[in-house]
Design an enzyme around this catalytic site. Structure first.
Site, PDB file in Angstrom:
ATOM      1  N   GLU A 460       1.293  -1.502  -0.180  1.00  0.00           N
ATOM      2  CA  GLU A 460       0.399  -0.384  -0.173  1.00  0.00           C
ATOM      3  C   GLU A 460       0.502   1.390  -0.044  1.00  0.00           C
ATOM      4  OE1 GLU A 460      -2.820  -0.167  -0.348  1.00  0.00           O
ATOM      5  OE2 GLU A 460      -3.204  -2.545  -0.231  1.00  0.00           O
ATOM      6  N   GLY A 461       1.921   0.897  -0.205  1.00  0.00           N
ATOM      7  CA  GLY A 461       2.973   2.329  -0.700  1.00  0.00           C
ATOM      8  C   GLY A 461       3.967   2.401   0.087  1.00  0.00           C
TER       9      GLY A 461
END
Length: 788
Positions: A460-461
């Site tokens: 997620e990043g």
């Protein structure tokens, strides 16, 4: 003004003097407007153009308490009055029974070795709607709250991180919630019941080799609108990787960059980020190959296709939702990043403190429990302190989402900060458990978590990107009280310059006023905080009301310091996005401040637990020191042509008396020792951490449960031994039995797993290890075979 004076003196102004004054006013006004226009054009020159995708992103998600922090004066009372994390009796029953039953079906070591769950476990998750926790009841799901989902995920993480990841995806970044909100009636009717009962396991395909999780680019995931046989659709080529559940998914929500060069959409829908729903058997779609993330067993793999035809009926929400993917993604991401991933860290915190805390009291070295060693105490208490911070932040975040908010900045703070703290928690646990933590097998309850937390850091990043770019980049534009309007007016076309200059001037002076206000508050609060900290008693935290009052004032001071620094970032203009070292430090400060408020919010809800005051004090002292140190580093290294000026202003406002106005320091050894005692002995504080930890039934093979049950027995035996030494006598029969039982438990619980064979090849009859085979060959050539 001159004419007023003349009138007051009885002198009537002449027409000539009035004309002169009017001319002066016009000149001053003209000069002012000219200066405003010049400032506007200068600002416009240093502000890069914002793309259409970025414009869309600026309108996504919600803002709330994060804006209060950027404003410089957040309110703890507002948090306490607004957000109430809670679960229903139905949700609690599911957590107590259905989750425990799933845990009982899973042997964490077997799962990690076989790299899959049993069919019985998969069927149970499907039958009990583990993949439909958030799907509305009207479609056959459970319709649970965010708080309930978080508790389910964190409890699974105390036993099996692979189960945590497998259940998390369908209930955060799966397409279920998006379908419920944006799907066409036909899509909802078909997909939602199948997602709810697990007939179709979902996954979400966003990440690509060249764009990572950057939904603003989607490089290599393109689709073009075409018409075939009278039907409108898109032709897509994509190459996705790191997609959790893809190897077993029945449907994928696919992120694509849609273009319409021929204008076939006809005004219905737009170009840009679009989500398609493809079932596993869709022509041209390839899913199945697996990645192997470290030693994890959860399903993770690729989603690929070239020139795949996708009719408009398979675009999530239909044609009118073409180009609407950003809005969908942001709402989904708030839960994936801000809820699901931090839940794993909560599980790590509870599991480590409960399991390793007991182990450190049971395990002896030099005839003394290792819980008495200062190094062990420091590591365990820091893990407990980080655990409390993660629990508090997660409870608050869950309540925010259940309040129908989708805070992009806070979710980024939660993801980056809690997964990093989760990693540190497990590292501390590994350090304490030492050899028993590195030998794999049924008895190892922490090794798989140690190998799983780095995965959470990257998804997620990646945390480096989230910390050094995303949090402050989004925060300044979305959460600063005046920044968004300022940015938007600087994007105005030339023909709208007059109106844009007026807006710019208005917002510019608001920014200046905001900065002056924060400068004044930083000064006054800083001096006040320094005085209160200097004369504060070391035991003041024992009064809960005084604890909250003191730390709320420190957070208000730090919030004003942070807000002033955020205002000074305007001196960088568009260059800010390249100053990642500065943004990283400001992210640290913002994270510490938000989690500080979350920790006080948690205390206000849970006060009454004996020992919670001490742990809250420990956590708050660390958070305040983190924020102070981050702001100090920012002031020492403020970049840009105006950096020296901004640095000076920041130091004058934040630390006007130098080191004297940097009063925060890490907790004392006395506080650490007191907390270590509570966390390694039966206490209300230990019971607090044992909440929502999976405790297997007696007789089951579960090391954490065995450690927790053995702790009071071993503590009682140590007390008996101490009494016998003090009284210089022999034990009674009852005392001897208790001591013998404790010794037997200690001996059992410090053992590690041993295997005759680690691989299938080793297990083959007649197998000889290559090294031993070589030894036999060399000995065969020697006359003397052995020493005798």
């Amino acid at each position: 003004m001159a004419s007023t004076v003349m009138i007051s003196k009885g002198i009537k102004p002449t027409a000539r003097s009035l004309s002169h004054q009017l001319q002066q006013s016009r000149t001053i006004l003209g000069m002012s407007k000219a200066i405003d226009k010049r400032l506007y054009r200068m600002a416009k020159g240093v502000m890069p153009a914002i793309s259409a995708t970025e414009q869309t992103a600026l309108g996504c998600g919600t803002i709330g308490f994060d804006r209060d922090i950027f404003g410089g004066s957040p309110s703890l009372k507002k948090l306490v009055d607004t957000y109430h994390p809670k679960v229903t009796p139905e949700e609690q029953d599911f957590i107590d029974n259905k989750v425990d039953k799933l845990c009982a079906l899973l042997n964490d070591h077997d799962v990690s070795m076989k790299k899959d769950f049993s069919k019985e476990a998969w069927d149970y998750m499907r039958d009990e709607r583990f993949f439909g926790l958030k799907v509305p009841k009207q479609w056959g799901g459970l319709g649970f709250s965010t708080q309930a989902v978080s508790l389910i995920l964190s409890k699974l993480a105390t036993h099996c991180f692979d189960a945590n990841a497998t259940v998390a995806v369908p209930n955060s970044l799966g397409p279920g919630e998006l379908l419920a909100r944006y799907g066409t009636p036909e899509q909802q009717e078909y997909f939602l019941p199948r997602l709810a009962d697990g007939t179709l396991i979902p996954c979400f395909g966003l990440t690509g080799p060249h764009s990572g999780s950057d939904a603003t680019s989607l490089i290599g995931s393109d689709c073009v609108v075409e018409e075939r046989n009278g039907e409108l659709g898109v032709v897509a080529s994509f190459k996705k990787r790191y997609i959790t559940l893809a190897p077993v998914a029945g449907v994928v929500g696919l992120g694509l960059n849609l273009s319409d060069p021929k204008g076939l959409l006809g005004g219905k829908g737009n170009e840009g980020f679009t989500v398609a729903l493809l079932e596993r058997n869709h022509p041209g779609l390839r899913m199945g190959p697996r990645h192997m993330p470290l030693n994890a067993a959860f399903m993770n793999g690729t989603v690929e296709g070239e020139d795949v035809w996708i009719p408009m009926s398979k675009i999530l929400g239909g044609q009118e939702r073409c180009g609407y993917g950003w809005h969908m993604f942001v709402e989904c991401l708030a839960e994936g990043r801000g809820v699901s991933l931090p839940a794993g860290s909560v599980g790590a915190g509870r599991g480590v403190v409960a399991g390793v805390g007991a182990y450190s009291r049971i395990r002896k070295q030099f005839r003394v429990p290792i819980a008495e060693f200062g190094g062990i105490q420091e590591a365990l208490v820091n893990a407990g302190s980080d655990g409390l911070i993660c629990i508090a932040g997660t409870d608050l975040m869950n309540a925010i989402v259940d309040n129908h908010e989708a805070p992009m900045v806070i979710s980024s703070v939660m993801k980056q900060n809690c997964t990093e703290r989760g990693r540190r928690i497990v590292e501390k646990g590994m350090d304490i458990a030492a050899g028993s933590a590195i030998c794999r097998g049924d008895k190892n309850y922490i090794g798989n978590a140690y190998m799983s937390l780095p995965i959470a850091i990257t998804v997620e990043g990646a945390n480096i990107m989230t910390r050094s770019f995303q949090i402050i980049g989004q925060g300044l534009t979305r959460c600063h009280p005046h920044m968004l309007e300022l940015i938007q007016c600087l994007q105005a076309p030339p023909e709208e310059e007059k109106k844009a200059v007026e807006t710019f001037t208005k917002q510019f002076y608001k920014v200046v006023g905001h900065g002056l206000t924060n400068f004044g508050q930083s000064l006054s609060r800083g001096i006040g905080s320094t005085i209160s900290t200097t004369f504060r008693s070391k035991n003041a935290y024992k009064d809960g009301d005084k604890l909250v009052d003191y730390h709320e004032k420190q957070l208000l001071r730090l919030s004003a310091n942070f807000a002033l620094t955020a205002d000074l970032c305007f001196t960088l203009g568009g260059r800010l996005k390249f100053e990642e070292l500065l943004m990283g430090r400001l992210s640290d400060a913002l994270g510490a401040i938000f989690l500080g408020y979350a920790t006080l919010h948690h205390y206000e809800r849970r006060k009454g637990v004996k020992g919670l005051e001490a742990l809250t004090e420990h956590a708050m002292l660390r958070l305040e020191t983190e924020a102070q140190d981050a702001l100090k580093a920012a002031s020492d290294n403020f970049p840009g042509p105006l950096g020296p000026i901004a640095s000076t202003v920041m130091k004058m406002g934040c630390f006007p008396l130098g080191n004297l106005t940097r009063p925060y320091s890490n907790p004392s050894d006395i506080l650490t020792k007191e907390l270590a005692r509570q966390l390694t002995n039966p206490s209300e504080l230990r019971s607090f951490f044992e909440e929502n930890v999976y405790i297997a039934p007696e007789g089951s093979m579960n090391q954490v449960a065995d450690l927790i049950r053995a702790l009071p027995v071993c503590v009682e035996a140590d007390k008996i031994a101490s009494t016998l030494r003090r009284e210089k006598r022999q034990p009674t029969t009852d005392e001897a039995d208790k001591m013998a039982k404790a010794d037997a438990l200690r001996d059992m619980l410090i053992q590690v797993d041993v295997f005759d064979a680690l691989t299938a090849e080793e297990a083959q009859p007649g197998y000889v290890r290559p090294a031993l085979e070589g030894t036999e060959e060399r000995l065969a050539g020697l006359e003397r075979k052995e020493f005798a």
